[in-house]
Design a protein around this motif. Structure first.
Motif, PDB file in Angstrom:
ATOM      1  N   UNK A 310       0.822  -1.205   0.000  1.00 18.45           N
ATOM      2  CA  UNK A 310       0.000   0.000   0.000  1.00 18.45           C
ATOM      3  C   UNK A 310       0.852   1.250   0.000  1.00 18.45           C
ATOM      4  N   UNK A 311       0.552   2.158  -0.902  1.00 16.52           N
ATOM      5  CA  UNK A 311       1.254   3.441  -0.927  1.00 16.52           C
ATOM      6  C   UNK A 311       0.218   4.540  -1.128  1.00 16.52           C
ATOM      7  N   UNK A 312       0.241   5.560  -0.268  1.00 14.83           N
ATOM      8  CA  UNK A 312      -0.733   6.644  -0.402  1.00 14.83           C
ATOM      9  C   UNK A 312      -0.433   7.468  -1.651  1.00 14.83           C
ATOM     10  N   UNK A 313      -1.482   8.027  -2.256  1.00 14.51           N
ATOM     11  CA  UNK A 313      -1.298   8.785  -3.505  1.00 14.51           C
ATOM     12  C   UNK A 313      -0.248   9.879  -3.379  1.00 14.51           C
ATOM     13  N   UNK A 314      -0.211  10.528  -2.213  1.00 15.87           N
ATOM     14  CA  UNK A 314       0.736  11.632  -2.095  1.00 15.87           C
ATOM     15  C   UNK A 314       2.146  11.135  -1.808  1.00 15.87           C
ATOM     16  N   UNK A 315       2.281   9.827  -1.559  1.00 14.63           N
ATOM     17  CA  UNK A 315       3.613   9.269  -1.330  1.00 14.63           C
ATOM     18  C   UNK A 315       4.211   8.660  -2.594  1.00 14.63           C
ATOM     19  N   UNK A 316       3.437   8.695  -3.679  1.00 11.82           N
ATOM     20  CA  UNK A 316       3.972   8.218  -4.955  1.00 11.82           C
ATOM     21  C   UNK A 316       4.843   9.339  -5.519  1.00 11.82           C
ATOM     22  N   UNK A 317       5.958   8.942  -6.083  1.00 13.54           N
ATOM     23  CA  UNK A 317       6.901   9.943  -6.581  1.00 13.54           C
ATOM     24  C   UNK A 317       7.075   9.739  -8.077  1.00 13.54           C
ATOM     25  N   UNK A 318       7.061  10.853  -8.809  1.00 17.51           N
ATOM     26  CA  UNK A 318       7.332  10.786 -10.245  1.00 17.51           C
ATOM     27  C   UNK A 318       8.838  10.710 -10.446  1.00 17.51           C
ATOM     28  N   UNK A 319       9.257   9.719 -11.210  1.00 12.81           N
ATOM     29  CA  UNK A 319      10.689   9.573 -11.433  1.00 12.81           C
ATOM     30  C   UNK A 319      11.005  10.065 -12.842  1.00 12.81           C
ATOM     31  N   UNK A 320      12.100  10.763 -12.962  1.00 13.85           N
ATOM     32  CA  UNK A 320      12.460  11.342 -14.249  1.00 13.85           C
ATOM     33  C   UNK A 320      12.682  10.268 -15.305  1.00 13.85           C
ATOM     34  N   UNK A 321      13.505   9.287 -14.966  1.00 13.48           N
ATOM     35  CA  UNK A 321      13.843   8.316 -16.001  1.00 13.48           C
ATOM     36  C   UNK A 321      13.214   6.958 -15.721  1.00 13.48           C
ATOM     37  N   UNK A 322      13.145   6.165 -16.770  1.00 14.23           N
ATOM     38  CA  UNK A 322      12.611   4.820 -16.705  1.00 14.23           C
ATOM     39  C   UNK A 322      13.665   3.924 -16.059  1.00 14.23           C
ATOM     40  N   UNK A 323      13.222   2.864 -15.397  1.00 13.29           N
ATOM     41  CA  UNK A 323      14.191   1.942 -14.792  1.00 13.29           C
ATOM     42  C   UNK A 323      13.968   1.888 -13.304  1.00 13.29           C
ATOM     43  N   UNK A 324      13.766   0.651 -12.774  1.00  7.48           N
ATOM     44  CA  UNK A 324      13.373   0.446 -11.382  1.00  7.48           C
ATOM     45  C   UNK A 324      12.175   1.329 -11.003  1.00  7.48           C
ATOM     46  N   UNK A 325      11.214   1.382 -11.899  1.00  5.72           N
ATOM     47  CA  UNK A 325      10.007   2.172 -11.626  1.00  5.72           C
ATOM     48  C   UNK A 325       8.780   1.382 -12.017  1.00  5.72           C
ATOM     49  N   UNK A 326       7.656   1.797 -11.464  1.00  7.38           N
ATOM     50  CA  UNK A 326       6.349   1.279 -11.841  1.00  7.38           C
ATOM     51  C   UNK A 326       5.871   2.123 -13.015  1.00  7.38           C
ATOM     52  N   UNK A 327       5.320   1.450 -14.009  1.00  9.73           N
ATOM     53  CA  UNK A 327       4.822   2.228 -15.133  1.00  9.73           C
ATOM     54  C   UNK A 327       3.300   2.289 -15.064  1.00  9.73           C
ATOM     55  N   UNK A 328       2.765   3.499 -15.214  1.00  3.99           N
ATOM     56  CA  UNK A 328       1.318   3.655 -15.203  1.00  3.99           C
ATOM     57  C   UNK A 328       0.918   4.588 -16.329  1.00  3.99           C
TER      58      UNK A 328
END
Ligand SMILES: Nc1ncnc2c1ncn2[C@@H]1O[C@H](COP(=O)(O)OP(=O)(O)OP(=O)(O)O)[C@@H](O)[C@H]1O
Ligand SMILES: [Mg+2]
Lengths: 395, 300
Positions: A310-328
């Motif tokens: 579980x991660x709260x919406x405001x705790x999600x972070x936009x990451x600049x680059x692709x890689x080790x990230x969740x894609x949405x």
């Protein structure tokens, strides 16, 4: 001014005559997910709570979870089917409501329509045979606190909803009861008035010395009013804690989803344990947990397993680059002034992401449109790990 | 004809108008059916009996005279009957309210011990009476025969009215008010007197009217149980007068025919004499019928 103690309180509503024959043996009848036994519907069970003197306790939960029932058992309006209720150390199970020294504010206000505001507020004092001048003094005091002095001669029907609610509160506080019970007192008011009255209740609390027990299904009320909040579901307590505690450390999936607006995001994920270090992996994004969480999990020797993350919406972070990230993939983006809400889809699951409109370096992030890809990540200190049974693995 | 309907159709209000006209006509007809007999009784009572018998009195009184009223009102037993009826009615109303309202309240509570038993206790006699002779025997053993209590006591509880009161309490007094009063410190009795009763004016007024009208118009129990004429209620006195004037041949020079004519007029006069007070009572009670006493106490 009193401490309250509820020990293993239980409420069973017996089957009414008609519904009993319908029930077949061995086939559990479901009534809004409440447990049903041969004796009846169990509306509240295993309710254990110690309330300190002058504490403000809020019971919160979805409709039908047993909040009102619990409050009414404390008030003496509903028989306690099992367990013990102590007020100031005295067993109160079989004491008449009038001898419990409690007051209650009803959702429906329940003002006496044939009495003026003054008479309504004086009624509980009159019944206690208080001297006339004292009644007068106390009613006027309470009226001043609630700012209803100019309506004292009116009948309830000549008042607005908010004014009626003040009178109802006034009638409850004139007596200076040990415990003040409130059952959704604000739910009949419109949004603006509700906010205003919520603030009034906070002020009221500073002016009178009473233990409060407050029922609501509104989490904002619960979070802003309560010293501690009790979250209930289907007759069971889910978690008891301060607003911050239940927000930061929800005990299970239900609490995690119930507290917080917009709702917490949930992902199917895996808890990994490599070399004594715990990390979580969800959709191509692996994050090492914070030391505090590491310690909690290690202390319980939690093994690696499939989890719900579980991660709260405001705790999600936009990451600049692709890689080790969740894609949405963005479906809708809502600009709310200082922040943007993205409603996105991550591998079939809905995800809500809240990010500030401006990055720290002044770059704008509101340029994402429907169909754009977001690269998301989160910190290892603000994610929540729930096992297959829905319980928080840290607890 | 056709042109008219076309014009109305164009204006598109025809449906509404037709409905209102038909509605008005029907309601007017109903009002006429109800009011005309009353009106007829009034004009017949002051018309000459011959004209009434000959069917000449239709819209206006014919041969106006007040002989009937004079004849009735100069009798002293009428006035005593009036007084008796008033006493019986007042006592019946007071006692019946004292019994019906608390009983209705008790029966309306879910927590009443033995509620099923009490309901049966009241429902069974509603459908199965004991019969007249056992009734008489009971009254006689209680030594009530030929006392005013024989007229009053059997009338102070009507099961029908009791259930109406019970339903009123179940539907019109919100549980929240009762609970609030309990928490405010009221016991059972205090809840009833301080909260329930003040909110029950409407049902009390209706019950008072029902019991009053019932007692006012009744004569059967009086006829069975009262022998002493000085105890007769008005209805019984009027009945006696009617019977007497129809059957006796007068000794004061009146002819049989005259007696017969007078008897006919007396019929109408006695209807007026006996129903006038009740008619006068209606306007005072009427306002309670539709009164919404609960407005403002609870948010629906
Ligand atoms: N008199 C009763 N007989 C049988 N079941 C009842 C009775 N009163 C309540 N219940 C059941 O007990 C459960 C809990 O009811 P309760 O009124 O405490 O819910 P609540 O949490 O206050 O809900 P809400 O937010 O809608 O007020 C409900 O599922 C309800 O159906
Ligand atoms: Mg409730």
């Amino acid at each position: 001014m009193a401490a309250l103690s509820l020990k293993n309180i239980q409420k069973i509503y017996p089957h009414s005559g008609q519904s009993k024959p319908r029930k077949k043996k061995g086939e559990p009848e479901k009534k809004s997910n409440l447990q049903v036994t041969a004796q009846g519907v169990i509306a509240v069970q295993a309710f254990n709570l110690d309330i300190a003197d002058k504490e403000f306790i809020v019971l919160v939960g979805p409709s039908g979870c047993g909040k009102s029932t619990t409050l009414r058992m404390v008030a003496g309006l509903e028989e306690i089917s099992g367990g013990e209720l102590y007020i100031d150390g005295k067993l109160m199970n079989d004491v008449e409501p009038k001898n419990r020294d409690i007051a209650m504010v009803f959702q429906s206000y329940a003002l006496y329509p044939h009495m003026t505001v003054y008479e309504n507020m004086a009624f509980p004092l009159k019944l206690r045979k208080a001297p006339k001048d004292e009644i007068d003094r106390r009613v006027k005091e309470a009226a001043a606190i609630l700012d209803i002095t100019q309506y004292l001669d009116r009948k309830p029907k000549a008042l607005s909803g908010g004014q009626r609610q003040r009178v109802a509160i006034g009638r409850a506080i004139v007596r200076e009861p040990k415990v003040l019970l409130m059952d959704e007192p604000l739910s009949n008011l419109d949004a603006k008035l509700r906010n205003q009255m919520r603030a009034e209740i906070i002020k009221l609390r500073q002016k009178i010395n009473t233990t409060f027990m407050y029922v609501t299904h509104d989490q904002t009320e619960a979070m802003t009013l309560g010293d501690r909040i009790v979250i209930m579901k289907d007759g069971w307590i889910q978690q008891i804690g301060t607003p911050q505690e239940v927000f930061d450390h929800p005990a299970n999936l239900f609490v995690a989803g119930f507290i917080g607006m917009p709702q917490m995001n949930f992902f199917d994920a895996r808890l990994l344990c490599e070399g004594g270090k715990y990390s979580v992996s969800a959709g191509g994004c692996t994050v090492e947990l914070s030391p505090e969480k590491q310690a909690n999990l290690a202390a319980k020797k939690v093994p690696a397993q499939d989890i719900t993350l579980g991660v709260r919406p405001s705790h999600m972070v936009l990451s600049g680059q692709h890689g080790n990230t969740l894609t949405a993939v963005v479906e809708v983006s809502e600009l709310m002034g200082s922040e943007v809400h993205f409603h996105a889809n991550a591998g079939g699951k809905d995800v809500v992401v809240i990010v500030p409109t401006m990055n720290a370096d002044g770059g704008r992030v509101d340029s994402f449109r429907s169909g754009d890809k977001l690269n998301l990540t989160f910190s290892g200190s603000v994610c929540h790990i729930f096992g297959q049974d829905g319980k928080n693995l840290e607890f | 004809m056709q042109r008219v309907s076309k014009a109305a159709g164009r204006k598109a209000i025809s449906g509404d108008l037709v409905f209102r006209i038909v509605n008005g006509l029907l309601l007017g007809l109903v009002a006429l059916i109800v009011l005309y007999p009353l009106y007829f009784v009034i004009i017949a009572s002051i018309s000459s009996p011959e004209a009434v018998l000959a069917g000449k009195v239709v819209l206006f009184p014919v041969g106006v005279n007040f002989d009937g009223f004079r004849k009735i009102l100069e009798r002293s037993d009428i006035w005593r009957g009036y007084l008796n009826t008033i006493i019986y009615t007042v006592l019946t109303v007071i006692l019946s309210l004292l019994v019906t309202v608390p009983a209705g309240w008790a029966l309306s509570r879910k927590t009443l011990p033995g509620k099923k038993f009490w309901m049966m206790f009241f429902i069974i006699p509603m459908f199965f009476g004991g019969g007249l002779i056992p009734f008489y025997n009971v009254m006689s053993s209680l030594k009530l025969v030929n006392t005013m209590w024989a007229v009053i006591l059997p009338s102070i509880l009507s099961v029908w009215n009791l259930f109406m009161t019970k339903t009123f309490f179940e539907t019109s007094i919100p549980d929240g008010l009762i609970e609030a009063a309990k928490i405010d410190g009221a016991g059972q009795f205090r809840v009833f007197t301080s909260v329930v009763l003040p909110l029950s004016k409407a049902i009390m007024a209706v019950m008072a009217l029902y019991y009053a009208v019932g007692q006012w118009n009744s004569y059967f129990n009086a006829m069975i149980f009262l022998q002493d004429e000085s105890l007769y209620p008005l209805q019984l006195v009027l009945k006696e007068i009617l019977i007497a004037s129809e059957s006796t041949v007068g000794g004061s020079g009146e002819t049989i025919l005259e007696q017969f004519r007078l008897a006919n007029q007396l019929k109408y006069v006695s209807v007026i004499v006996s129903s006038l007070p009740v008619l006068c009572l209606y306007p005072f009670v009427q306002k309670y019928f539709a009164q919404g006493v609960m407005i403002g106490s609870l948010k629906e």
